[in-house]
Design a protein around this motif. Sequence first.
Motif, PDB file in Angstrom:
ATOM      1  N   GLN A  30      95.064 -64.923  22.369  1.00  7.34           N
ATOM      2  CA  GLN A  30      94.833 -64.479  23.745  1.00  7.34           C
ATOM      3  C   GLN A  30      95.637 -63.212  23.986  1.00  7.34           C
ATOM      4  O   GLN A  30      96.791 -63.116  23.556  1.00  7.34           O
ATOM      5  CB  GLN A  30      95.253 -65.571  24.727  1.00  7.34           C
ATOM      6  N   GLU A  31      95.028 -62.254  24.659  1.00  9.89           N
ATOM      7  CA  GLU A  31      95.692 -60.983  24.934  1.00  9.89           C
ATOM      8  C   GLU A  31      95.939 -60.822  26.426  1.00  9.89           C
ATOM      9  O   GLU A  31      95.099 -61.170  27.244  1.00  9.89           O
ATOM     10  CB  GLU A  31      94.846 -59.821  24.427  1.00  9.89           C
ATOM     11  N   THR A  32      97.113 -60.299  26.731  1.00 10.28           N
ATOM     12  CA  THR A  32      97.437 -59.885  28.097  1.00 10.28           C
ATOM     13  C   THR A  32      97.746 -58.391  28.046  1.00 10.28           C
ATOM     14  O   THR A  32      97.626 -57.773  26.983  1.00 10.28           O
ATOM     15  CB  THR A  32      98.642 -60.663  28.651  1.00 10.28           C
ATOM     16  N   ASP A  33      98.158 -57.824  29.149  1.00 13.92           N
ATOM     17  CA  ASP A  33      98.486 -56.400  29.163  1.00 13.92           C
ATOM     18  C   ASP A  33      99.687 -56.057  28.284  1.00 13.92           C
ATOM     19  O   ASP A  33      99.756 -54.968  27.726  1.00 13.92           O
ATOM     20  CB  ASP A  33      98.768 -55.937  30.590  1.00 13.92           C
ATOM     21  N   ASN A  34     100.621 -56.979  28.163  1.00 11.68           N
ATOM     22  CA  ASN A  34     101.850 -56.661  27.440  1.00 11.68           C
ATOM     23  C   ASN A  34     102.165 -57.591  26.275  1.00 11.68           C
ATOM     24  O   ASN A  34     103.249 -57.529  25.722  1.00 11.68           O
ATOM     25  CB  ASN A  34     103.035 -56.627  28.409  1.00 11.68           C
ATOM     26  N   ALA A  35     101.235 -58.455  25.880  1.00 12.75           N
ATOM     27  CA  ALA A  35     101.502 -59.357  24.763  1.00 12.75           C
ATOM     28  C   ALA A  35     100.213 -59.913  24.179  1.00 12.75           C
ATOM     29  O   ALA A  35      99.169 -59.905  24.813  1.00 12.75           O
ATOM     30  CB  ALA A  35     102.392 -60.509  25.205  1.00 12.75           C
ATOM     31  N   LYS A  36     100.344 -60.392  22.955  1.00  9.21           N
ATOM     32  CA  LYS A  36      99.263 -61.127  22.305  1.00  9.21           C
ATOM     33  C   LYS A  36      99.844 -62.482  21.911  1.00  9.21           C
ATOM     34  O   LYS A  36     100.924 -62.553  21.318  1.00  9.21           O
ATOM     35  CB  LYS A  36      98.768 -60.396  21.063  1.00  9.21           C
ATOM     36  N   VAL A  37      99.163 -63.552  22.256  1.00  7.66           N
ATOM     37  CA  VAL A  37      99.631 -64.900  21.943  1.00  7.66           C
ATOM     38  C   VAL A  37      98.721 -65.470  20.858  1.00  7.66           C
ATOM     39  O   VAL A  37      97.507 -65.568  21.034  1.00  7.66           O
ATOM     40  CB  VAL A  37      99.612 -65.811  23.185  1.00  7.66           C
ATOM     41  N   CYS A  38      99.328 -65.822  19.744  1.00  3.19           N
ATOM     42  CA  CYS A  38      98.611 -66.415  18.620  1.00  3.19           C
ATOM     43  C   CYS A  38      98.858 -67.917  18.649  1.00  3.19           C
ATOM     44  O   CYS A  38     100.005 -68.361  18.736  1.00  3.19           O
ATOM     45  CB  CYS A  38      99.111 -65.846  17.302  1.00  3.19           C
ATOM     46  N   TYR A  40      98.420 -71.454  16.705  1.00  9.23           N
ATOM     47  CA  TYR A  40      98.209 -72.068  15.400  1.00  9.23           C
ATOM     48  C   TYR A  40      98.232 -73.579  15.580  1.00  9.23           C
ATOM     49  O   TYR A  40      99.076 -74.104  16.309  1.00  9.23           O
ATOM     50  CB  TYR A  40      99.318 -71.657  14.424  1.00  9.23           C
ATOM     51  N   GLU A  41      97.333 -74.288  14.887  1.00 10.03           N
ATOM     52  CA  GLU A  41      97.347 -75.746  15.044  1.00 10.03           C
ATOM     53  C   GLU A  41      96.670 -76.447  13.890  1.00 10.03           C
ATOM     54  O   GLU A  41      95.961 -75.852  13.082  1.00 10.03           O
ATOM     55  CB  GLU A  41      96.691 -76.145  16.365  1.00 10.03           C
ATOM     56  N   ASN A  42      96.947 -77.740  13.824  1.00 13.21           N
ATOM     57  CA  ASN A  42      96.209 -78.675  12.988  1.00 13.21           C
ATOM     58  C   ASN A  42      95.953 -79.912  13.846  1.00 13.21           C
ATOM     59  O   ASN A  42      96.084 -79.860  15.063  1.00 13.21           O
ATOM     60  CB  ASN A  42      96.961 -78.987  11.684  1.00 13.21           C
ATOM     61  N   ALA A  43      95.610 -81.017  13.248  1.00 10.97           N
ATOM     62  CA  ALA A  43      95.261 -82.210  14.021  1.00 10.97           C
ATOM     63  C   ALA A  43      96.445 -82.798  14.785  1.00 10.97           C
ATOM     64  O   ALA A  43      96.251 -83.490  15.783  1.00 10.97           O
ATOM     65  CB  ALA A  43      94.668 -83.265  13.095  1.00 10.97           C
ATOM     66  N   THR A  44      97.672 -82.494  14.357  1.00 13.12           N
ATOM     67  CA  THR A  44      98.837 -83.140  14.961  1.00 13.12           C
ATOM     68  C   THR A  44      99.853 -82.194  15.587  1.00 13.12           C
ATOM     69  O   THR A  44     100.793 -82.640  16.233  1.00 13.12           O
ATOM     70  CB  THR A  44      99.583 -83.998  13.919  1.00 13.12           C
ATOM     71  N   ARG A  45      99.690 -80.902  15.397  1.00  9.47           N
ATOM     72  CA  ARG A  45     100.730 -79.979  15.856  1.00  9.47           C
ATOM     73  C   ARG A  45     100.124 -78.658  16.319  1.00  9.47           C
ATOM     74  O   ARG A  45      99.170 -78.161  15.731  1.00  9.47           O
ATOM     75  CB  ARG A  45     101.711 -79.723  14.712  1.00  9.47           C
ATOM     76  N   THR A  46     100.710 -78.082  17.355  1.00 12.93           N
ATOM     77  CA  THR A  46     100.314 -76.775  17.865  1.00 12.93           C
ATOM     78  C   THR A  46     101.556 -75.911  18.033  1.00 12.93           C
ATOM     79  O   THR A  46     102.574 -76.371  18.555  1.00 12.93           O
ATOM     80  CB  THR A  46      99.597 -76.910  19.227  1.00 12.93           C
ATOM     81  N   GLU A  47     101.479 -74.671  17.580  1.00 15.35           N
ATOM     82  CA  GLU A  47     102.571 -73.707  17.729  1.00 15.35           C
ATOM     83  C   GLU A  47     102.001 -72.414  18.286  1.00 15.35           C
ATOM     84  O   GLU A  47     100.864 -72.045  17.971  1.00 15.35           O
ATOM     85  CB  GLU A  47     103.226 -73.407  16.371  1.00 15.35           C
ATOM     86  N   THR A  48     102.771 -71.722  19.103  1.00 14.27           N
ATOM     87  CA  THR A  48     102.354 -70.414  19.602  1.00 14.27           C
ATOM     88  C   THR A  48     103.365 -69.358  19.178  1.00 14.27           C
ATOM     89  O   THR A  48     104.562 -69.634  19.084  1.00 14.27           O
ATOM     90  CB  THR A  48     102.224 -70.407  21.139  1.00 14.27           C
ATOM     91  N   VAL A  49     102.844 -68.173  18.906  1.00 14.50           N
ATOM     92  CA  VAL A  49     103.675 -67.029  18.535  1.00 14.50           C
ATOM     93  C   VAL A  49     103.266 -65.875  19.427  1.00 14.50           C
ATOM     94  O   VAL A  49     102.077 -65.573  19.550  1.00 14.50           O
ATOM     95  CB  VAL A  49     103.466 -66.663  17.049  1.00 14.50           C
ATOM     96  N   THR A  50     104.225 -65.224  20.050  1.00 13.70           N
ATOM     97  CA  THR A  50     103.949 -64.091  20.923  1.00 13.70           C
ATOM     98  C   THR A  50     104.270 -62.795  20.187  1.00 13.70           C
ATOM     99  O   THR A  50     105.366 -62.646  19.634  1.00 13.70           O
ATOM    100  CB  THR A  50     104.777 -64.188  22.215  1.00 13.70           C
ATOM    101  N   LEU A  51     103.309 -61.894  20.184  1.00 17.52           N
ATOM    102  CA  LEU A  51     103.450 -60.609  19.499  1.00 17.52           C
ATOM    103  C   LEU A  51     103.272 -59.472  20.488  1.00 17.52           C
ATOM    104  O   LEU A  51     102.816 -59.668  21.617  1.00 17.52           O
ATOM    105  CB  LEU A  51     102.373 -60.472  18.413  1.00 17.52           C
ATOM    106  N   LYS A  52     103.592 -58.278  20.037  1.00 14.54           N
ATOM    107  CA  LYS A  52     103.294 -57.087  20.825  1.00 14.54           C
ATOM    108  C   LYS A  52     101.785 -56.867  20.790  1.00 14.54           C
ATOM    109  O   LYS A  52     101.109 -57.266  19.832  1.00 14.54           O
ATOM    110  CB  LYS A  52     104.041 -55.892  20.253  1.00 14.54           C
ATOM    111  N   PRO A  53     101.216 -56.246  21.803  1.00 12.00           N
ATOM    112  CA  PRO A  53      99.753 -56.122  21.903  1.00 12.00           C
ATOM    113  C   PRO A  53      99.082 -55.447  20.703  1.00 12.00           C
ATOM    114  O   PRO A  53      97.959 -55.786  20.363  1.00 12.00           O
ATOM    115  CB  PRO A  53      99.544 -55.286  23.160  1.00 12.00           C
ATOM    116  N   PHE A  54      99.770 -54.542  20.042  1.00 11.70           N
ATOM    117  CA  PHE A  54      99.152 -53.824  18.927  1.00 11.70           C
ATOM    118  C   PHE A  54      99.251 -54.584  17.604  1.00 11.70           C
ATOM    119  O   PHE A  54      98.638 -54.204  16.618  1.00 11.70           O
ATOM    120  CB  PHE A  54      99.779 -52.425  18.776  1.00 11.70           C
ATOM    121  N   GLN A  55     100.006 -55.676  17.559  1.00 12.00           N
ATOM    122  CA  GLN A  55     100.151 -56.451  16.336  1.00 12.00           C
ATOM    123  C   GLN A  55      98.972 -57.402  16.162  1.00 12.00           C
ATOM    124  O   GLN A  55      98.320 -57.794  17.131  1.00 12.00           O
ATOM    125  CB  GLN A  55     101.460 -57.238  16.348  1.00 12.00           C
ATOM    126  N   GLN A  56      98.716 -57.780  14.913  1.00  7.71           N
ATOM    127  CA  GLN A  56      97.628 -58.689  14.597  1.00  7.71           C
ATOM    128  C   GLN A  56      98.180 -60.082  14.276  1.00  7.71           C
ATOM    129  O   GLN A  56      99.220 -60.209  13.630  1.00  7.71           O
ATOM    130  CB  GLN A  56      96.839 -58.178  13.384  1.00  7.71           C
TER     131      GLN A  56
END
Length: 66
Positions: A30-38, A40-56
Motif C-alpha cells: 500500500q502506498e501513501t504520500d510519504n511511505a510504502k507499506v509492504c 508479508y504473510e503466511n497462514a499463521t503470521r503477518t508482518e508489515t515493513v514500511t519503506l520510503k515511497p521510491f523503494q520497492q
Amino acid sequence: MKNSLLVLTLALLPALANATQITLILSDEQETDNAKVCIYENATRTETVTLKPFQQCKHTMTFEED
C-alpha cells in the motif's frame, strides 16, 4: 570487566541458539504520500515493513521467529 563480558555472552547464547527465522511472501503493498507499506504473510503470521515511497517491496522477507 572481562569476566562480566564472558558471563553476559554465555547468558545470551541460549537465546541466540533458539532464535529461528521464518520467510514470508509479499501479499500486498500500500502506498501513501510519504511511505510504502509492504505486507508479508503466511497462514499463521503477518508482518508489515514500511519503506520510503521510491523503494520497492521485496518478494520475500525473512523475520526472526518469536
